[in-house]
Design a protein around this motif. Structure first.
Motif, short mmCIF file in Angstrom:
data_model
loop_
_atom_site.label_atom_id
_atom_site.label_comp_id
_atom_site.label_asym_id
_atom_site.label_seq_id
_atom_site.Cartn_x
_atom_site.Cartn_y
_atom_site.Cartn_z
N ALA A 1 42.41 6.57 55.93
CA ALA A 1 41.16 5.80 56.06
C ALA A 1 40.80 5.62 57.54
O ALA A 1 39.63 5.77 57.93
CB ALA A 1 41.31 4.44 55.38
N GLY A 2 41.79 5.30 58.37
CA GLY A 2 41.54 5.15 59.79
C GLY A 2 41.07 6.44 60.44
O GLY A 2 40.14 6.45 61.25
N LEU A 3 41.72 7.55 60.06
CA LEU A 3 41.31 8.85 60.59
C LEU A 3 39.91 9.23 60.13
O LEU A 3 39.13 9.81 60.88
CB LEU A 3 42.32 9.92 60.17
CG LEU A 3 43.38 10.30 61.18
CD1 LEU A 3 44.37 11.30 60.56
CD2 LEU A 3 42.76 10.89 62.43
N SER A 4 39.59 8.92 58.89
CA SER A 4 38.27 9.24 58.37
C SER A 4 37.18 8.54 59.17
O SER A 4 36.14 9.12 59.47
CB SER A 4 38.18 8.83 56.89
OG SER A 4 39.06 9.60 56.09
N THR A 5 37.43 7.27 59.54
CA THR A 5 36.46 6.54 60.37
C THR A 5 36.27 7.24 61.71
O THR A 5 35.14 7.40 62.19
CB THR A 5 36.95 5.09 60.59
OG1 THR A 5 37.04 4.43 59.32
CG2 THR A 5 36.00 4.34 61.49
N LYS A 6 37.36 7.69 62.32
CA LYS A 6 37.26 8.38 63.60
C LYS A 6 36.52 9.70 63.47
O LYS A 6 35.74 10.07 64.36
CB LYS A 6 38.67 8.62 64.16
CG LYS A 6 39.41 7.36 64.59
CD LYS A 6 40.77 7.69 65.17
CE LYS A 6 41.50 6.44 65.60
NZ LYS A 6 42.84 6.74 66.18
N LEU A 7 36.74 10.41 62.37
CA LEU A 7 36.04 11.68 62.16
C LEU A 7 34.54 11.46 62.08
O LEU A 7 33.75 12.23 62.66
CB LEU A 7 36.56 12.36 60.89
CG LEU A 7 38.00 12.85 60.89
CD1 LEU A 7 38.34 13.48 59.54
CD2 LEU A 7 38.21 13.87 62.00
N ARG A 8 34.13 10.43 61.36
CA ARG A 8 32.70 10.16 61.23
C ARG A 8 32.09 9.72 62.56
O ARG A 8 30.94 10.04 62.87
CB ARG A 8 32.45 9.12 60.14
CG ARG A 8 32.77 9.65 58.73
CD ARG A 8 32.29 8.70 57.65
NE ARG A 8 33.10 7.49 57.60
CZ ARG A 8 34.21 7.36 56.89
NH1 ARG A 8 34.67 8.38 56.19
NH2 ARG A 8 34.89 6.22 56.87
N GLN A 9 32.88 9.01 63.36
CA GLN A 9 32.39 8.63 64.69
C GLN A 9 32.17 9.84 65.58
O GLN A 9 31.33 9.81 66.48
CB GLN A 9 33.40 7.67 65.34
CG GLN A 9 33.45 6.30 64.69
CD GLN A 9 34.58 5.44 65.22
OE1 GLN A 9 35.50 5.92 65.89
NE2 GLN A 9 34.53 4.14 64.91
N HIS A 10 32.93 10.91 65.31
CA HIS A 10 32.77 12.16 66.07
C HIS A 10 31.87 13.15 65.35
O HIS A 10 31.79 14.33 65.72
CB HIS A 10 34.14 12.80 66.33
CG HIS A 10 34.95 12.11 67.38
ND1 HIS A 10 35.59 10.91 67.17
CD2 HIS A 10 35.21 12.47 68.68
CE1 HIS A 10 36.22 10.56 68.29
NE2 HIS A 10 36.01 11.45 69.21
N SER A 11 31.20 12.68 64.29
CA SER A 11 30.26 13.50 63.52
C SER A 11 30.91 14.74 62.93
O SER A 11 30.30 15.82 62.87
CB SER A 11 29.07 13.91 64.40
OG SER A 11 28.37 12.78 64.86
N LEU A 12 32.15 14.60 62.48
CA LEU A 12 32.85 15.73 61.85
C LEU A 12 32.74 15.63 60.34
O LEU A 12 32.53 14.58 59.77
CB LEU A 12 34.32 15.73 62.26
CG LEU A 12 34.60 16.01 63.75
CD1 LEU A 12 36.08 15.98 64.02
CD2 LEU A 12 34.01 17.34 64.18
#
Length: 266
Positions: free
Chosen positions: A255-266
């Motif tokens: 879940a934490g990684l998913s948030t970071k991915l969306r912040q990087h528009s991945l």
């Protein structure tokens, strides 16, 4: 399986036949690479030629060129060639994949320490999953999967997460790629993937390693599951972390990684 005497063509071969510009030599090389990627066993030049419906003389120089450039390598202790990791290295050098790995590895390292298990991330590649990063168990013993490892997506715990957490249109495309597995196998896979999505993760006994429980959670970006974070859970004595605890920490990490991915528009 294709008839050995029939030239192997992609699904859109009719459209290819109508293309204005063609590069026959390049396409022969790509045919060789795609064939070796789909084969679990090394293949000799003669076998490659037979499967592609071409003559050995037609492919001889192509195979040598691919070997010289490092895309294929002689199999160790056996006749024939296998793919090297060069294409894989080129793939993970792409900015989105490189960013994913850079973001994931610190989180994976912390997860491995917390649960005393190895973990890896995998992405979809056609009808297969490919492992693009791993962290080994920080203890003395453990089970891990090598980077570059491929497995049919329909047979992998990571595949359930990669398919189950996609939009419907993406799933439709993926089902087309997986259709060769057969209607029954595909239907069972889709049912299991839907169940995984409902509970938010995958938990299933490994179907090829006794004593391992595969735990997998999606890394969800802006357009669905970008990758899957997976723990091949091994039960130790004394038990350092229960499988339920591992699932909880895995899902939190994903879940934490998913948030970071969306912040990087991945």
């Amino acid at each position: 399986m294709n008839d050995d005497k029939t030239r192997r063509k992609p699904a859109n071969s009719e459209a290819d036949d109508e293309r204005k510009y063609k590069a026959p030599a390049l396409e022969k090389g790509l045919d060789v690479l795609e064939l070796l990627a789909s084969s679990r066993e090394p293949m000799t030049t003669s076998q490659i030629a037979a499967r592609l419906g071409r003559s050995v003389s037609e492919l001889f120089r192509m195979v040598l060129a691919l070997e010289y450039r490092g895309y294929i390598v002689p199999a160790e202790g056996r006749d024939g060639y296998t793919l090297s990791n060069k294409l894989f290295a080129l793939g993970i050098a792409r900015a989105p994949t490189k960013t994913l790995i850079e973001l994931a590895l610190p989180v994976m390292s912390a997860l491995a320490r917390e649960i005393s298990q190895s973990c890896h991330i995998a992405m979809a590649s056609g009808d297969q999953i490919v492992v693009i990063g791993r962290i080994e168990n920080p203890g003395d013993l453990g089970f891990s999967v090598r980077v570059g490892y491929r497995r049919p997506l329909i047979k992998a715990a990571s595949g359930l997460a990669l398919y189950g957490f996609q939009a419907e249109d993406t799933q439709a495309v993926m089902r087309g790629q997986l259709a060769a597995a057969g209607e029954a196998a595909l239907a069972e896979f889709v049912t299991r993937a839907e169940a995984a999505r409902a509970q938010g993760y995958v938990r299933t006994p490994s179907d090829f390693i006794d004593g391992v429980t595969d735990l997998s959670a999606p890394l969800v970006g802006t357009r669905g599951a970008v990758a899957a974070l997976t723990v091949p859970f091994v039960r130790y004595q004394p038990e350092r972390c229960t499988v339920d605890e591992a699932v909880e920490k895995l899902c939190a990490a994903a879940a934490g990684l998913s948030t970071k991915l969306r912040q990087h528009s991945l």
